[in-house]
Design an enzyme around this catalytic site. Structure first.
Site, PDB file in Angstrom:
ATOM      1  N   ILE A 172       0.807  -1.185  -0.068  1.00 27.80           N
ATOM      2  CA  ILE A 172       0.002  -0.089   0.039  1.00 27.80           C
ATOM      3  C   ILE A 172       0.874   1.217   0.003  1.00 27.80           C
ATOM      4  O   ILE A 172       1.894   1.259   0.885  1.00 27.80           O
ATOM      5  CB  ILE A 172      -1.016   0.039   1.282  1.00 27.80           C
ATOM      6  CG1 ILE A 172      -1.817  -1.255   1.419  1.00 27.80           C
ATOM      7  CG2 ILE A 172      -1.756   1.404   1.290  1.00 27.80           C
ATOM      8  CD1 ILE A 172      -2.521  -1.417   2.543  1.00 27.80           C
TER       9      ILE A 172
ATOM     10  N   ASP B 259       3.685  -1.116 -16.885  1.00 23.87           N
ATOM     11  CA  ASP B 259       3.583  -0.957 -15.371  1.00 23.87           C
ATOM     12  C   ASP B 259       4.470  -2.136 -14.897  1.00 23.87           C
ATOM     13  O   ASP B 259       4.081  -3.312 -14.735  1.00 23.87           O
ATOM     14  CB  ASP B 259       2.332  -0.775 -14.551  1.00 23.87           C
ATOM     15  CG  ASP B 259       2.138  -0.543 -13.199  1.00 23.87           C
ATOM     16  OD1 ASP B 259       3.305  -0.771 -12.455  1.00 23.87           O
ATOM     17  OD2 ASP B 259       1.035  -0.066 -12.751  1.00 23.87           O
TER      18      ASP B 259
ATOM     19  N   ASP C 190      -5.713   0.660 -10.772  1.00 23.76           N
ATOM     20  CA  ASP C 190      -4.427   1.016 -10.989  1.00 23.76           C
ATOM     21  C   ASP C 190      -4.012   1.390 -12.411  1.00 23.76           C
ATOM     22  O   ASP C 190      -3.459   2.312 -12.684  1.00 23.76           O
ATOM     23  CB  ASP C 190      -3.609  -0.063 -10.365  1.00 23.76           C
ATOM     24  CG  ASP C 190      -3.460  -1.472 -10.874  1.00 23.76           C
ATOM     25  OD1 ASP C 190      -4.656  -1.880 -11.341  1.00 23.76           O
ATOM     26  OD2 ASP C 190      -2.619  -2.252 -10.548  1.00 23.76           O
TER      27      ASP C 190
END
Length: 257
Positions: free
Chosen positions: A12, A131, A111
């Site tokens: 996180i 990514d 995301d």
């Protein structure tokens, strides 16, 4: 100050955006766990705020992107009770007011949509976002902002972990760029195989995407491991490790105006 909570499969990421400087000024990470408690968030984030002299009332808005549903309620409750702000949780309903779109909003990870929002806002053109996270993803965007598709393969750390957990004699090694593509010992062999193997994977995937599109587009790299592939620097028009959190901010603001 805008607070971004980006809950990925491994970490996180808590990031702070200063509206005066228009920059992301601070960031720290917590391990993503399904049993993460609100009390732990209160302690860990509360201590970080104290050590960095950040007042709770200086945080004016909170945006959350999560690909781990088990932690959503905890993050939302923490935001309401400790930070005293109503957070905005990005979902498939968030994209209706954006310049980007996808045919299956409930299937694509938030995301990835945050990445696309930030990249498309910057370039206003077709692009590919790569990514480097727990999964290595290639998100292809059209000139009109439509997500054409996503390619997903295991991320570098995921592949490395699978290698040493599923073999008897191969050790766990540090993920570093080796001096040579030819391994001289076991550690060097694993590092060379993984790093240079992923260089070939990324090059091959981008070539295949561009062949299908009929032309090359800007390529934007992001993710915590994007710095590990220096042999790919020529393939990226821009590398921004904070692309996801910038997308969180843009999507949250677009849905709260």
């Amino acid at each position: 100050m805008f607070l971004s909570l980006d809950a990925g499969n491994s970490n996180i990421v808590i990031s702070f955006f200063d509206p005066l400087s228009r920059e992301w000024t601070r960031e720290f990470r917590l391990e993503t766990r399904a049993n993460l408690s609100e009390a732990e968030l209160n302690q860990r984030i509360g201590l970080y705020l104290l050590e960095n002299e950040i007042r709770v009332d200086a945080i004016t808005r909170i945006g959350i992107s999560s690909v781990v549903p088990e932690v959503n309620r905890t993050l939302e409750s923490f935001s309401r009770n400790f930070l005293r702000k109503e957070p905005y949780l990005i979902s498939g309903r968030s994209y209706e007011r954006l310049p980007i779109r996808t045919e299956k909003p409930d299937e694509i990870g938030s995301d990835l949509m945050c990445n696309v929002m930030a990249a498309y806002t910057r370039y206003q053109s077709a692009c590919v976002v790569v990514d480097f996270g727990t999964a290595l993803t290639f998100t292809v965007v059209s000139a009109s902002g439509e997500v054409l598709g996503v390619n997903i393969v295991p991320g570098i750390k995921t592949a490395l972990k699978s290698l040493f957990t599923n073999t008897a004699k191969l050790p766990e090694v540090r993920l570093e760029v080796p001096a040579s593509a030819i391994g001289r010992d076991t550690v060097h062999s694993i590092q060379a195989g993984v790093i240079y193997g992923y260089v070939g994977l990324v090059n091959g995937m981008l070539d295949a995407i561009f062949d299908e599109l009929g032309s090359a587009t800007p390529v934007i790299g992001t993710g915590g491991l994007s710095h590990l592939l220096p042999k790919l620097e020529h393939r990226f028009d821009h590398i921004d490790r904070r692309l996801t959190v910038e997308g969180i901010r843009l999507i949250t603001e677009a849905n709260n105006t």
